[in-house]
Design an enzyme around this catalytic site. Structure first.
Site, PDB file in Angstrom:
ATOM      1  N   CYS A  70     -11.104  -0.112  -8.263  1.00 16.73           N
ATOM      2  CA  CYS A  70     -10.486  -1.344  -7.749  1.00 16.73           C
ATOM      3  C   CYS A  70     -11.379  -2.042  -6.726  1.00 16.73           C
ATOM      4  CB  CYS A  70      -9.126  -1.004  -7.134  1.00 16.73           C
ATOM      5  SG  CYS A  70      -8.431  -2.287  -6.076  1.00 16.73           S
ATOM      6  N   GLY A  71     -11.705  -3.312  -6.995  1.00 16.45           N
ATOM      7  CA  GLY A  71     -12.561  -4.069  -6.079  1.00 16.45           C
ATOM      8  C   GLY A  71     -11.945  -4.270  -4.712  1.00 16.45           C
ATOM      9  N   HIS A  72     -10.646  -4.562  -4.662  1.00 16.37           N
ATOM     10  CA  HIS A  72      -9.960  -4.741  -3.372  1.00 16.37           C
ATOM     11  C   HIS A  72      -9.979  -3.434  -2.564  1.00 16.37           C
ATOM     12  CE1 HIS A  72      -8.684  -8.758  -4.320  1.00 16.37           C
ATOM     13  NE2 HIS A  72      -8.096  -8.372  -5.422  1.00 16.37           N
ATOM     14  N   CYS A  73      -9.856  -2.301  -3.259  1.00 17.54           N
ATOM     15  CA  CYS A  73      -9.894  -0.994  -2.577  1.00 17.54           C
ATOM     16  C   CYS A  73     -11.281  -0.745  -1.980  1.00 17.54           C
ATOM     17  CB  CYS A  73      -9.531   0.127  -3.548  1.00 17.54           C
ATOM     18  SG  CYS A  73      -7.918  -0.039  -4.331  1.00 17.54           S
TER      19      CYS A  73
END
Length: 597
Positions: A158-161
């Site tokens: 996950c990019g946001h993670c």
């Protein structure tokens, strides 16, 4: 000084190496310690840093072994910027034996030198990770043993993670030093699927607060300072002991409700239940508790009772000064439901700070006038509020609130009341969020207000369409649609219409804009086809055109305006849109009713 070396070797400018995609890894992996600035040529902060950075580079390269300072133009080397999660300029990262670390030191020459000398020492090691890793085996024991902790459920891909990870770690390092310490933890939700399912994780990252094992959604921001401040605000119990009647009176809120529990001792099991409910709702309401019998007698309630106190400024003779929950076996859900059911008075004030409490209380009748609680204007404010209260008591299905007309001029526009010359204006927000306006009254008449309310309840009113001004002229083949022109353009039964619903701040929408402009130009000769766009944040649209994200794209065919076809294609290129329209067209692209029959 500018020195250019052969091949892929980096250019050196003022003792700072200029790195790019080709030479970056070789330079980083061949030096013990490197500090890298990711910059943008137009960035003012980057320009301010440049001379200090150059002076530090000159001094540090003289060390043995040297410490190298480098920089990357992130506007050109976008792959490198993405790789290291660069979202602002300048971003500095130092590399120790090839491993990246966030630079959080000074930005003046002496500070940079001192900071990097410390990290250039062969014995330097990064501090151990402060974020605790949890899994199915240790999760329950850990959360049940901690008074308070924050847990992130993440997915490795996950990019946001990935963006949150360094911020989360810095917050964990800081909160580790708090008194008492507040631990932060993480769970790989893709490896611990049962845990993710148990706590309702449907997206990443999901943050949950645990207080002695009891979960609560995280309600703070996701930057380092936001995480730290929010978790510090969650420390300790939400409910405060009020030892005297005067302490209780001082504790009561001026604008919001106050919740008070009455118990006989600190050991009362109902007090623990009350505390748990208070902790769950601490972001929205103020909680206190009383152990003194004489105070309880003043409020004429039994031991174990919970009351919701209205702010004194909102008292009216048509409602009690406080609401009482009196139940032998209290539960957290009993208290939560009771508080939320009584969180607003008969006629409260709709303001920036209170509007969140009105979200579930619709239809909402808003009365706009000059709401001013200062000493000179309080009497007039209350006069009009009490007039409304005398009406509100008879309409239990409608919620009422007063709203300052100047502070809510945007709402007046949504009701098409911005040009009203009258002192008081009234509108209703329905359960479907549609706006219903009352024709302005030259003089306030209760009977007219009641007639308006009766007509609304009977379903006899027409809602106001929220709309931007109608464009004076359309420039170019891409049509601009607003709320007031939606029917004439999009619902025109002689046209097939492809329409994009966008938000001005949406990055994906901005990326799509030139594609949609070219598409409209390419198909402009199709006289029965319209390509259009509408700002969905500023205009109402019919229910059939449901907008749940941006951009949302529909094809409203001439033959079936009630069932627009949503574009869910993976690609958003001109060819994809044209193929989609050709497949579904009814009167464009050479299709006609006769041909389809």
């Amino acid at each position: 000084m500018l020195l250019v070396e052969d091949g892929d070797s980096p250019t050196e400018e003022d003792d700072v190496l200029l790195l790019n995609q080709e030479n970056f890894d070789e330079v980083i992996n061949s030096r013990d310690t490197v500090l890298v600035e990711f910059y943008a040529p137009w960035c003012g902060h980057c320009k301010s840093l440049a001379p200090e950075y150059a002076l530090a580079a000159k001094e540090l390269k003289q060390l043995a072994p040297p410490i190298i300072l480098a920089k990357v133009d992130a506007t050109i080397e976008e792959t490198l910027a993405t790789r290291f999660s660069v979202t602002g300029y300048p971003t500095l990262k130092f590399f120790k034996n090839g491993n990246p670390h966030d630079y959080d030191g000074p930005r003046q020459k002496n500070g940079i030198v001192s900071y990097m000398k410390e990290r250039g020492n062969p014995s330097w090691k990064p501090p151990p990770e402060a974020v605790i890793t949890l899994n199915t085996d240790n999760f329950a024991d850990t959360i049940n043993n901690e008074e308070l902790m924050l847990v992130e459920f993440y997915a490795p891909w996950c990019g946001h993670c990935k963006q949150l990870a360094p911020v989360y770690e810095k917050a964990a390092q800081e909160l580790k030093k708090a008194t008492p310490a507040i631990p932060l933890a993480k769970v790989d939700a893709t490896q611990n699927t049962e845990l993710a399912k148990e706590y309702g994780v449907t997206g990443y990252p999901t943050l949950k607060i645990f207080r002695k094992g009891r979960p609560k959604d995280y309600g703070g921001s996701r930057d380092q300072r936001g995480i730290v401040n929010y978790m510090l605000s969650q420390a300790g119990e939400a409910a405060r002991l009020l030892p005297t009647l005067s302490a209780l009176k001082r504790f009561k809120q001026l604008q919001f409700i106050t919740v008070i529990g009455f118990f006989d001792s600190e050991e009362d099991p109902n007090l623990r239940i009350y505390m748990d409910a208070a902790n769950d709702m601490r972001d929205d309401f103020t909680f206190g508790y009383v152990l003194d019998d004489s105070i309880r007698n003043d409020y004429k309630v039994n031991v174990g009772s919970v009351i919701v106190l209205n702010p004194e400024r909102f008292f009216t003779k048509f409602e009690p000064k406080w609401h009482v929950l009196n139940k032998a076996d209290l539960s957290v859900s009993d208290i939560t439901e009771f508080v939320k059911n009584h969180q607003i008075p008969l006629v409260g004030e709709y303001s920036t700070s209170t509007q969140k409490f009105y979200g579930d209380f619709k239809p909402l009748c808003l009365v706009f006038y000059t709401v001013d609680w200062s000493h000179d204007h309080r009497e007039a404010t209350q006069l009009w509020r009490n007039k409304i209260a005398s009406i509100a008591k008879d309409y239990k299905s409608v919620t009422f609130a007063v709203a300052d007309e100047e502070s809510h001029d945007h709402l007046l526009k949504e009701f098409n009341l911005e040009d009203s010359p009258e002192d008081i204006n009234i509108g209703i927000i329905g359960k479907d969020n549609k706006r219903y306006r009352m024709e302005p009254m030259e003089d306030f008449e209760s009977d007219e207000v009641r007639e308006f309310l009766d007509s609304f309840i009977a379903g006899k009113l027409t809602y106001e369409v929220k709309s931007q001004p109608v464009p004076k002229k359309q420039s170019g083949p891409l049509k601009v649609v607003v709320g007031k022109t939606f029917k004439d353009i999009v619902l025109d039964k002689s046209k097939d219409v492809l329409i994009e619903f966008y938000a001005p701040w949406c990055g994906h929408c901005k990326k799509l804009e030139p594609v949609f402009n070219k598409l409209a130009k390419q198909v402009k000769d199709q006289k029965n086809l319209i390509v259009a766009k509408l700002d969905a944040t500023a205009n109402d649209v019919p229910d059939e055109f449901k907008v749940q994200g941006f951009p949302t794209i529909y094809f409203a065919t001439a033959k079936d305006k009630k069932n627009p076809i949503k574009f869910d294609g993976g690609q958003r290129e001109i060819a994809d849109f044209e193929k989609f329209m050709r497949e579904h067209a009814t009167v464009s692209f050479g299709k006609s009713s006769k041909e389809e029959l």
